[in-house]
Motif scaffolding. Structure first.
Motif, PDB file in Angstrom:
ATOM      1  N   ALA A 113       0.823  -1.212   0.000  1.00  0.00           N
ATOM      2  CA  ALA A 113       0.000   0.000   0.000  1.00  0.00           C
ATOM      3  C   ALA A 113       0.852   1.255   0.000  1.00  0.00           C
ATOM      4  CB  ALA A 113      -0.930  -0.004   1.211  1.00  0.00           C
ATOM      5  N   PHE A 114       2.061   1.192   0.584  1.00  0.00           N
ATOM      6  CA  PHE A 114       2.930   2.360   0.658  1.00  0.00           C
ATOM      7  C   PHE A 114       4.137   2.229  -0.264  1.00  0.00           C
ATOM      8  CE2 PHE A 114       0.269   2.459   4.328  1.00  0.00           C
ATOM      9  CZ  PHE A 114      -0.028   3.800   4.488  1.00  0.00           C
ATOM     10  N   MET A 115       4.556   0.999  -0.581  1.00  0.00           N
ATOM     11  CA  MET A 115       5.607   0.809  -1.565  1.00  0.00           C
ATOM     12  C   MET A 115       5.157   1.240  -2.957  1.00  0.00           C
ATOM     13  SD  MET A 115       7.738  -2.661  -2.538  1.00  0.00           S
ATOM     14  CE  MET A 115       8.455  -2.873  -0.911  1.00  0.00           C
ATOM     15  N   ASN A 116       3.852   1.308  -3.170  1.00  0.00           N
ATOM     16  CA  ASN A 116       3.338   1.786  -4.450  1.00  0.00           C
ATOM     17  C   ASN A 116       3.847   3.172  -4.795  1.00  0.00           C
ATOM     18  OD1 ASN A 116       1.428   1.460  -6.748  1.00  0.00           O
ATOM     19  ND2 ASN A 116       0.389   3.204  -5.799  1.00  0.00           N
ATOM     20  N   THR A 117       4.317   3.923  -3.816  1.00  0.00           N
ATOM     21  CA  THR A 117       4.845   5.259  -4.074  1.00  0.00           C
ATOM     22  C   THR A 117       6.074   5.215  -4.971  1.00  0.00           C
ATOM     23  OG1 THR A 117       6.088   5.107  -1.999  1.00  0.00           O
ATOM     24  CG2 THR A 117       3.977   6.260  -1.935  1.00  0.00           C
ATOM     25  N   TRP A 118       7.018   4.316  -4.675  1.00  0.00           N
ATOM     26  CA  TRP A 118       8.303   4.325  -5.370  1.00  0.00           C
ATOM     27  C   TRP A 118       8.573   3.066  -6.184  1.00  0.00           C
ATOM     28  CZ3 TRP A 118      11.793   0.462  -4.123  1.00  0.00           C
ATOM     29  CH2 TRP A 118      11.574  -0.214  -2.921  1.00  0.00           C
ATOM     30  N   ASN A 119       7.702   2.067  -6.092  1.00  0.00           N
ATOM     31  CA  ASN A 119       7.940   0.784  -6.755  1.00  0.00           C
ATOM     32  C   ASN A 119       6.619   0.252  -7.316  1.00  0.00           C
ATOM     33  OD1 ASN A 119       9.662  -1.246  -7.560  1.00  0.00           O
ATOM     34  ND2 ASN A 119       9.679  -2.305  -5.588  1.00  0.00           N
ATOM     35  N   SER A 120       5.875   1.141  -7.971  1.00  0.00           N
ATOM     36  CA  SER A 120       4.492   0.848  -8.324  1.00  0.00           C
ATOM     37  C   SER A 120       4.366  -0.298  -9.310  1.00  0.00           C
ATOM     38  CB  SER A 120       3.827   2.101  -8.900  1.00  0.00           C
ATOM     39  OG  SER A 120       2.468   1.876  -9.151  1.00  0.00           O
ATOM     40  N   GLU A 121       5.204  -0.331 -10.331  1.00  0.00           N
ATOM     41  CA  GLU A 121       5.102  -1.399 -11.325  1.00  0.00           C
ATOM     42  C   GLU A 121       5.284  -2.766 -10.677  1.00  0.00           C
ATOM     43  OE1 GLU A 121       7.300  -2.931 -15.447  1.00  0.00           O
ATOM     44  OE2 GLU A 121       7.786  -0.960 -14.598  1.00  0.00           O
ATOM     45  N   PHE A 122       6.230  -2.875  -9.786  1.00  0.00           N
ATOM     46  CA  PHE A 122       6.486  -4.128  -9.082  1.00  0.00           C
ATOM     47  C   PHE A 122       5.286  -4.516  -8.226  1.00  0.00           C
ATOM     48  CE2 PHE A 122       7.938  -6.594  -5.489  1.00  0.00           C
ATOM     49  CZ  PHE A 122       8.840  -7.500  -6.036  1.00  0.00           C
ATOM     50  N   VAL A 123       4.759  -3.555  -7.479  1.00  0.00           N
ATOM     51  CA  VAL A 123       3.624  -3.826  -6.591  1.00  0.00           C
ATOM     52  C   VAL A 123       2.423  -4.294  -7.380  1.00  0.00           C
ATOM     53  CG1 VAL A 123       1.904  -2.673  -5.129  1.00  0.00           C
ATOM     54  CG2 VAL A 123       4.352  -2.312  -4.712  1.00  0.00           C
ATOM     55  N   ARG A 124       2.135  -3.631  -8.484  1.00  0.00           N
ATOM     56  CA  ARG A 124       0.964  -3.988  -9.282  1.00  0.00           C
ATOM     57  C   ARG A 124       1.148  -5.332  -9.992  1.00  0.00           C
ATOM     58  NH1 ARG A 124      -2.876  -0.274  -9.731  1.00  0.00           N
ATOM     59  NH2 ARG A 124      -2.465   1.768  -8.786  1.00  0.00           N
ATOM     60  N   ALA A 125       2.373  -5.617 -10.392  1.00  0.00           N
ATOM     61  CA  ALA A 125       2.633  -6.891 -11.063  1.00  0.00           C
ATOM     62  C   ALA A 125       2.397  -8.074 -10.144  1.00  0.00           C
ATOM     63  CB  ALA A 125       4.062  -6.916 -11.591  1.00  0.00           C
ATOM     64  N   GLY A 126       2.580  -7.889  -8.843  1.00  0.00           N
ATOM     65  CA  GLY A 126       2.405  -8.993  -7.907  1.00  0.00           C
ATOM     66  C   GLY A 126       1.018  -9.132  -7.325  1.00  0.00           C
ATOM     67  N   TYR A 127       0.124  -8.191  -7.636  1.00  0.00           N
ATOM     68  CA  TYR A 127      -1.176  -8.154  -6.957  1.00  0.00           C
ATOM     69  C   TYR A 127      -1.952  -9.453  -7.098  1.00  0.00           C
ATOM     70  CZ  TYR A 127      -6.044  -7.118  -5.993  1.00  0.00           C
ATOM     71  OH  TYR A 127      -7.328  -7.181  -5.516  1.00  0.00           O
ATOM     72  N   ASN A 128      -2.122  -9.950  -8.313  1.00  0.00           N
ATOM     73  CA  ASN A 128      -2.970 -11.132  -8.515  1.00  0.00           C
ATOM     74  C   ASN A 128      -2.442 -12.349  -7.769  1.00  0.00           C
ATOM     75  OD1 ASN A 128      -4.829  -9.799 -10.135  1.00  0.00           O
ATOM     76  ND2 ASN A 128      -3.738 -10.270 -12.028  1.00  0.00           N
ATOM     77  N   THR A 129      -1.134 -12.481  -7.727  1.00  0.00           N
ATOM     78  CA  THR A 129      -0.549 -13.587  -6.970  1.00  0.00           C
ATOM     79  C   THR A 129      -0.765 -13.404  -5.476  1.00  0.00           C
ATOM     80  OG1 THR A 129       1.148 -13.961  -8.650  1.00  0.00           O
ATOM     81  CG2 THR A 129       1.599 -14.793  -6.444  1.00  0.00           C
ATOM     82  N   HIS A 130      -0.547 -12.203  -5.013  1.00  0.00           N
ATOM     83  CA  HIS A 130      -0.647 -11.935  -3.578  1.00  0.00           C
ATOM     84  C   HIS A 130      -2.071 -12.111  -3.059  1.00  0.00           C
ATOM     85  CE1 HIS A 130       3.080  -9.159  -4.161  1.00  0.00           C
ATOM     86  NE2 HIS A 130       3.444 -10.417  -4.006  1.00  0.00           N
ATOM     87  N   VAL A 131      -3.046 -11.711  -3.856  1.00  0.00           N
ATOM     88  CA  VAL A 131      -4.421 -11.656  -3.358  1.00  0.00           C
ATOM     89  C   VAL A 131      -5.125 -13.007  -3.389  1.00  0.00           C
ATOM     90  CG1 VAL A 131      -5.673 -11.186  -5.519  1.00  0.00           C
ATOM     91  CG2 VAL A 131      -6.387 -10.066  -3.379  1.00  0.00           C
ATOM     92  N   THR A 132      -4.618 -13.940  -4.189  1.00  0.00           N
ATOM     93  CA  THR A 132      -5.302 -15.226  -4.389  1.00  0.00           C
ATOM     94  C   THR A 132      -5.576 -15.935  -3.064  1.00  0.00           C
ATOM     95  OG1 THR A 132      -4.321 -15.540  -6.574  1.00  0.00           O
ATOM     96  CG2 THR A 132      -5.127 -17.504  -5.450  1.00  0.00           C
ATOM     97  N   GLY A 133      -6.838 -16.284  -2.867  1.00  0.00           N
ATOM     98  CA  GLY A 133      -7.238 -17.027  -1.680  1.00  0.00           C
ATOM     99  C   GLY A 133      -7.549 -16.160  -0.480  1.00  0.00           C
ATOM    100  N   PHE A 134      -6.869 -15.021  -0.383  1.00  0.00           N
ATOM    101  CA  PHE A 134      -7.104 -14.145   0.767  1.00  0.00           C
ATOM    102  C   PHE A 134      -8.352 -13.289   0.571  1.00  0.00           C
ATOM    103  CE2 PHE A 134      -2.609 -15.164   1.158  1.00  0.00           C
ATOM    104  CZ  PHE A 134      -2.550 -15.523   2.493  1.00  0.00           C
TER     105      PHE A 134
END
Length: 542
Positions: A281-302
């Motif tokens: 939520a806060f790393m999106n400030t400086w590393n947004s592409e990385f954060v968004r690229a991992g979203y689908n993997t991170h959110v699965t099941g949770f």
């Protein structure tokens, strides 16, 4: 018919194009005000699961999140309402400096075998809460005060001694101690700690570095660099990113590591999405592409969305769900979830840790920053249906409930971090809210020519729903609503206006024209009836 539409004929434009806060958004802001206005030492609704303020729902996290939410609201939604947000954020900083908030550190500084299993004896304790480690406090304080300076062009917390900690237990010790800092000396102490840990981050608890807690000082360094004309963050980020990669702390393909034990050079694999969500939520400030690229993997099941019903799942349920999907992604989602819940019912007695992390709050903050509105709105709807939304003195919050789930495995947990602060944050944030502040912080030049409202704050008996300055039209628009069901008088000043003739419109009476001198003001006074909503529009005449 709304007041805006009733009186729009007298205006040269339709003010409905400027969004208003919803009832819920205004309620969250008022709850922040109510909590921050409590007498020092009284913490209504803020008590946490762990009595010594060591766990993740402690005062410091609640106060910081309220300050961040207020900052986002001011920056993105009501940038003309300087007089409303400045005392609110300043009061939250005041609370953050109370010994109630940081006094836990004296005991925590001694460390323990849960943090460092190789210890043979406790360390010698120290009371100074920011000189070493403890980024879970110092990082938040740095960002709170850096936001204050950026938003209001105010150097109060940049002056020597402006951040002073008084260690003065009544019946213990050899006398009071005072630890004196300001924003920049606090930042220097944090950078020195990062360097001491080879740039992987500053420890939260002794020996343990968490990714999430190190995002807040990084954002602060950026704001301070813009304010000072320096490039401190460039050097820090280059080393920090390298250290995270070398230690495999963050990943697009799996959850972020929970923490790294510095002495043992060992990382801990995550079982919950909580720390990943909070960090992202806060790393999106400086590393947004990385954060968004991992979203689908991170959110699965949770987070599951089955037949339009969005739910947050307990970590054990999510783990079973993720394992099943990894084996066969084509399985029916509803059946997979049911099997995972059955697994949880059979095995939940094996969970021995006595506290539940504030996952709900972490996740909704993450969703709001990434603009995942289907999931965010679904979780907020779930909270409103199942997690006991409560109104008190015009403020909206969700009261604490320590039970993790109901008998069927559905989410029931509500902690004070999520219920007092983070759900409100998620409603008040906008997509890329933190990122846009990071990329384009206000400067002295931004603020010097912008009219703003002073003298109208949350103590006056009204909620402010709208407060914007439209440069293209030379117009300032303010909307207030009485909330308590009783008539109230308000007064405020529209300040920093260009010289010339200005026409004032309100939804209560006919317009009038006023001449303003250089840097001039227009004073507004009104009586607001019970539950009445009133617009004020001030337009510079051509």
């Amino acid at each position: 018919m709304s007041p805006s539409s009733m009186h729009s004929k007298g205006l040269p434009f339709d003010i409905s194009q400027y969004p208003k806060l919803s009832v819920e958004q205004a309620g969250h802001l008022r709850h922040y005000y109510n909590l921050s206005s409590a007498i020092d030492g009284n913490w209504p609704h803020m008590g946490s699961q762990e009595p010594a303020q060591e766990f993740l729902d402690a005062y410091r996290y609640q106060l910081a999140t309220m300050a961040y939410a207020s900052s986002l609201t001011y920056y993105h939604r009501m940038p003309a309402m300087r007089g409303l947000f400045k005392p609110l954020i300043r009061r939250l900083i005041h609370k953050m400096l109370l010994r109630d908030v940081w006094g836990y550190w004296y005991l925590t500084s001694q460390s323990g075998i849960k943090l460092d299993p190789d210890m043979k004896e406790l360390r010698k304790p120290w009371a100074n809460p920011v000189v070493r480690e403890n980024i879970m406090y110092s990082g938040h304080l740095l960002l709170m005060t850096s936001l204050y300076a950026m938003l209001f062009d105010d150097d109060e917390f940049e002056k020597p001694g402006s951040l002073t900690f008084h260690w003065n237990p009544l019946f213990w010790g050899m006398g009071p101690e005072t630890f004196v800092y300001d924003n920049r000396s606090l930042q220097m102490a944090i950078v020195e700690e990062m360097e001491r840990n080879n740039w992987v981050g500053v420890c939260c608890e002794p020996n343990l570095v968490f990714v999430a807690c190190n995002q807040f000082p990084i954002i602060a360094m950026r704001l301070n660099d813009v304010r000072d004309g320096t490039r401190v963050l460039d050097g820090v980020l280059e080393r920090y990113k390298t250290a995270l990669e070398e230690k495999d702390m963050i990943s697009r393909h799996d959850l972020f590591k929970d923490w790294i034990a510095v002495k043992q050079d060992q990382t801990v694999v995550a079982r919950s999405v909580g720390f990943t969500a909070w960090a992202a939520a806060f790393m999106n400030t400086w590393n947004s592409e990385f954060v968004r690229a991992g979203y689908n993997t991170h959110v699965t099941g949770f987070i599951t969305n089955i037949d339009g019903r969005v739910e947050l799942q307990h970590p054990m349920i999510a783990g079973a769900y993720r394992a099943a999907v990894a084996q066969d992604a084509s399985q029916d989602a509803s059946q997979t979830l049911q099997k995972a819940r059955e697994f949880y019912k059979v095995n939940k007695s094996s969970i021995k840790f006595p506290y539940n992390e504030p996952t709900f709050g972490y996740v909704v903050k993450w969703l709001s920053e990434l603009g995942k509105m289907t999931e965010l709105n679904g979780m907020l709807a779930y909270a409103d249906e199942h997690l006991n939304p409560t109104w008190e003195n015009g403020g909206l919050y969700y009261p604490r409930n320590d039970a993790a789930t109901d008998e069927d495995g559905r989410w029931t947990h509500m902690d004070p971090f999520s219920g007092n602060a983070a759900i409100g944050y998620s409603r008040l944030n906008v997509k890329d809210g933190q990122k846009n502040m990071f990329d384009s912080p206000w400067t002295k030049e931004t603020l010097v020519g912008r009219p703003h409202v002073d003298g109208l704050d949350l103590s006056q008996g009204v909620d402010c729903l709208r407060g914007v300055w439209d440069e293209s039209r030379g117009a300032l628009v303010v909307t207030v609503r009485e909330w308590a069901g009783r008539e109230t008088d308000i007064g405020f000043v529209v300040d920093n206006l260009l010289p010339g003739s200005w026409t004032v419109y309100t939804s209560q009476r006919p317009s009038w024209t006023q001449e303003v001198s250089e840097g001039g003001q227009i004073t507004m006074n009104a009586t607001i009836k019970a539950k009445e909503e009133v617009d004020f529009v001030i337009v510079r005449d051509e």
